[in-house]
Design an enzyme around this catalytic site. Structure first.
Site, PDB file in Angstrom:
ATOM      1  CG  ASP A 239      -1.672   4.634   1.923  1.00  0.00           C
ATOM      2  OD1 ASP A 239      -2.443   5.449   1.406  1.00  0.00           O
ATOM      3  OD2 ASP A 239      -2.053   3.719   2.657  1.00  0.00           O
TER       4      ASP A 239
ATOM      5  NE  ARG B 167      -6.835  10.733   6.901  1.00  0.00           N
ATOM      6  CZ  ARG B 167      -7.358   9.698   6.270  1.00  0.00           C
ATOM      7  NH1 ARG B 167      -6.666   8.590   6.173  1.00  0.00           N
ATOM      8  NH2 ARG B 167      -8.561   9.756   5.732  1.00  0.00           N
TER       9      ARG B 167
ATOM     10  CG  ASP C 219      -0.294  -0.270   2.496  1.00  0.00           C
ATOM     11  OD1 ASP C 219       0.890   0.088   2.620  1.00  0.00           O
ATOM     12  OD2 ASP C 219      -0.923  -0.851   3.396  1.00  0.00           O
TER      13      ASP C 219
ATOM     14  CG  ASP D 139      -1.496   3.915   7.648  1.00  0.00           C
ATOM     15  OD1 ASP D 139      -1.299   5.067   8.072  1.00  0.00           O
ATOM     16  OD2 ASP D 139      -1.915   3.673   6.500  1.00  0.00           O
TER      17      ASP D 139
END
Length: 454
Positions: free
Chosen positions: A268, A324, A244, A272
Site C-alpha cells: 500500500d 503522492r 493494509d 501513511d
C-alpha cells in the site's frame, strides 16, 4: 484513424491502471466498514486519550513553526555555524549537511550517547522524544513467531512494553514480521551501527499512541497480512483484521519522527498518516520503487484531519516513484529542501483544501512519453484531485524558492505569503532548491560505525 486508435488505446490503458494507481485501501469506504468492529472498548478508550494528546500536540500557528525551521537551515548554510558542520567527509570532516544531522552526527561517541538523538528533531514533530529517559533494550533475536507472547529479545517484545524504551540491535539482522507490529507510546527504534532490514512481511502500526522515533532502518517488500490475535501492549491483545500493507501506518497518533529510513515497494503506502494524526516530522529518508508513496488523510469526510501538521525535510524521492509525495487531505504540510528526482504522474497532490507550503525543494520533471504520435507529459508538480479550479484557486499552495529543472512547474494557488504574523525569521528566508543536493546528500540509512562520527 491511426491517431484516434492510439488515443483509445491510451485511455484503455489508463482505465486498466486506475485501480492500481488509486488503490490505497485506506480510502475505501468498505475498508472502514470492515475495520470499525475491530475497535472494542479497549481501543475506543485509547482513541479518546489519543485524541486529547493529538490536540495538545497541535500548533495553533503552524507558519511560525515552519519559519523557525527554515531560518535554522539558512543560518547553517550562511556560515553562522562552523564550516566543519558542512564538511563533505574528506580529511576527517564531519558528514552532517543539514541542521537535524549536525545535532548528533559529528560526535564520535554517538553510540555511548544514543539518546541525544531525541534532542535533534525539528519541524512539526519537534517535541517528539521517543524512548528518551528509558532503558536501552537490545534486540538479539530476529524471529517473530509468537504474536501473543513474544520472546524476550525480539522486536515485537520490545515495542509492546508499557514504559519508555530506547530499542537497539545487537547485530545486523533481517526481520520478517508475521503480522503488523503494533507499538506502544514512548519508543525509539534505533538501527544505527548495524544493518536492520524489515522486509517480506508486515509493517509498523503506530495507532492511538504518542512519542515514537523510527531511525536508521530499511523497510521494503511489505505485504498485506490476514490478521488474527495479536499483542498490542503488555496487558492487552485482541483480534485484528487484515493489515493494509503500509510500510509505516500512523493512525490517530502524535509526536512522531521518522528519520534516515530507506523504503521501497510496499503493498500500500510507504508512510501513511491518517485519523487526526499530527506533530509529525519525516526527514532524511530515501524512497524508491513505489506507486502511492505517502497518504496524509484518508477520507474526505474526516474533517478532524484539519489538525494534521507534517514536515517533510531533506528527503530524497528517487527512482521509479509514481505519485503522492505526498497526497494530502485537510491539514498543513511543509515540504522543505527535499530532492524530487523522479515521478511518473505528479509529485504533490491533494483535496479538501490542505495547506501545502513547498519551500526550497528541487523538482526534476520526468521525460515526456509518447503513445503513438501523442505526447504525454507529467511535468506539473501539483495535482488538485476531484475539485474544480474555481474551488481550488483559494487553497494555500505556495512554492517558495523551489528549483525547477527539465520543465517541471508548480501551480500556485491562494494568497501570497505576506502581511502574515511571521517572526522576523519567517519562512521566506530559507535557502533555495539549489542547495538541496548538499542537504540531502546522506538521505536514507547511514553506514554508522561505533567509535567514529556517523
Amino acid at each position: 484513424m491511426e491517431r484516434s486508435l492510439n488515443i483509445f488505446l491510451f485511455l484503455l490503458c489508463l482505465a486498466i491502471m486506475t485501480p492500481t494507481l488509486n488503490a490505497n485501501i485506506l480510502e475505501s469506504d468498505e475498508y472502514w466498514k470492515e475495520e470499525r468492529p475491530e475497535f472494542d472498548s479497549y481501543w475506543q478508550e485509547r482513541a479518546k486519550v489519543a485524541k486529547q494528546d493529538n490536540h495538545a500536540a497541535y500548533f495553533p500557528d503552524p507558519y511560525a513553526v515552519s519559519g523557525n525551521f527554515t531560518a535554522s537551515i539558512s543560518e547553517i548554510i550562511a556560515g553562522k555555524s562552523t564550516r566543519r558542520n558542512l564538511g563533505g567527509g574528506k580529511g576527517g570532516e564531519c558528514l552532517a549537511t543539514n541542521p537535524i544531522d549536525r545535532c548528533w552526527r559529528c560526535d564520535p561517541n554517538w553510540a555511548n550517547n544514543r539518546q541525544k538523538l531525541a534532542d535533534c528533531v525539528q519541524g512539526f514533530g519537534r517535541n517528539t522524544r521517543g524512548g528518551k529517559g528509558g532503558p536501552i533494550y537490545v534486540v538479539t533475536d530476529p524471529s517473530d513467531n509468537e504474536l501473543l507472547n513474544p520472546k524476550v529479545g525480539t522486536l515485537r517484545h520490545a515495542v509492546t512494553r508499557n514504559g519508555p524504551l530506547w530499542i537497539t540491535f545487537a547485530r545486523s539482522m533481517l526481520i520478517t514480521l508475521q503480522q503488523e507490529l503494533i507499538m506502544t507510546s514512548n519508543k525509539t527504534i534505533d538501527g544505527r551501527g548495524v544493518d536492520v532490514y524489515i522486509a517480506n512481511g508486515a509493517g509498523f502500526t503506530i495507532q492511538f499512541i504518542k512519542n515514537v522515533i523510527i531511525h536508521g532502518i530499511k523497510i521494503y517488500n511489505i505485504q498485506v497480512r490476514e490478521g488474527g490475535m495479536i499483542i498490542d501492549s503488555e496487558s492487552h491483545y485482541g483480534i485484528r483484521t487484515r493489515s493494509d500493507g503500509d510500510g509505516i501506518s500512523i493512525f490517530g497518533s502524535s509526536n512522531i519522527w521518522i528519520d534516515h529510513v530507506s523504503m521501497r515497494n510496499c503493498s500500500d503506502g510507504l508512510i501513511d498518516a491518517i485519523m487526526g494524526s499530527t506533530a509529525i516530522t519525516i526527514s532524511n529518508g530515501h524512497f524508491t520503487d513505489h506507486n502511492e508513496v505517502m497518504l496524509f488523510g484518508a477520507s474526505d469526510s474526516y474533517s478532524d484531519d484539519k489538525i494534521m501538521q507534517i514536515t517533510l525535510a531533506f528527503n530524497h524521492f528517487g527512482k521509479r516513484l509514481v505519485q503522492r509525495m505526498p497526497r494530502a487531505r485537510f491539514g498543513f504540510v511543509h515540504c522543505v529542501n527535499n530532492a524530487y528526482t523522479h515521478w511518473e504522474m505528479y509529485a504533490i497532490g491533494g483535496s479538501m483544501n490542505p495547506t501545502i507550503i513547498s519551500e526550497g525543494n528541487r523538482f526534476i520533471g520526468p521525460e515526456n512519453k509518447f503513445v503513438g504520435k501523442d505526447q504525454i507529459n507529467a511535468k506539473e508538480v501539483t495535482k488538485r484531485e476531484y475539485t474544480e479550479e474555481k474551488v481550488w484557486t483559494s487553497w494555500q499552495w505556495r512554492s517558495i524558492n523551489d528549483e525547477f529543472l527539465n520543465g517541471a512547474f508548480f501551480v500556485n494557488s491562494g494568497p501570497e505569503l505576506k502581511n502574515r504574523p511571521f517572526s522576523r525569521k519567517d519562512m521566506i528566508t530559507a535557502k533555495p532548491g539549489s542547495y538541496v543536493g548538499r542537504l540531502t546528500r546522506y538521505s536514507g540509512i547511514l553506514g554508522c560505525r561505533v567509535g567514529q562520527p556517523c
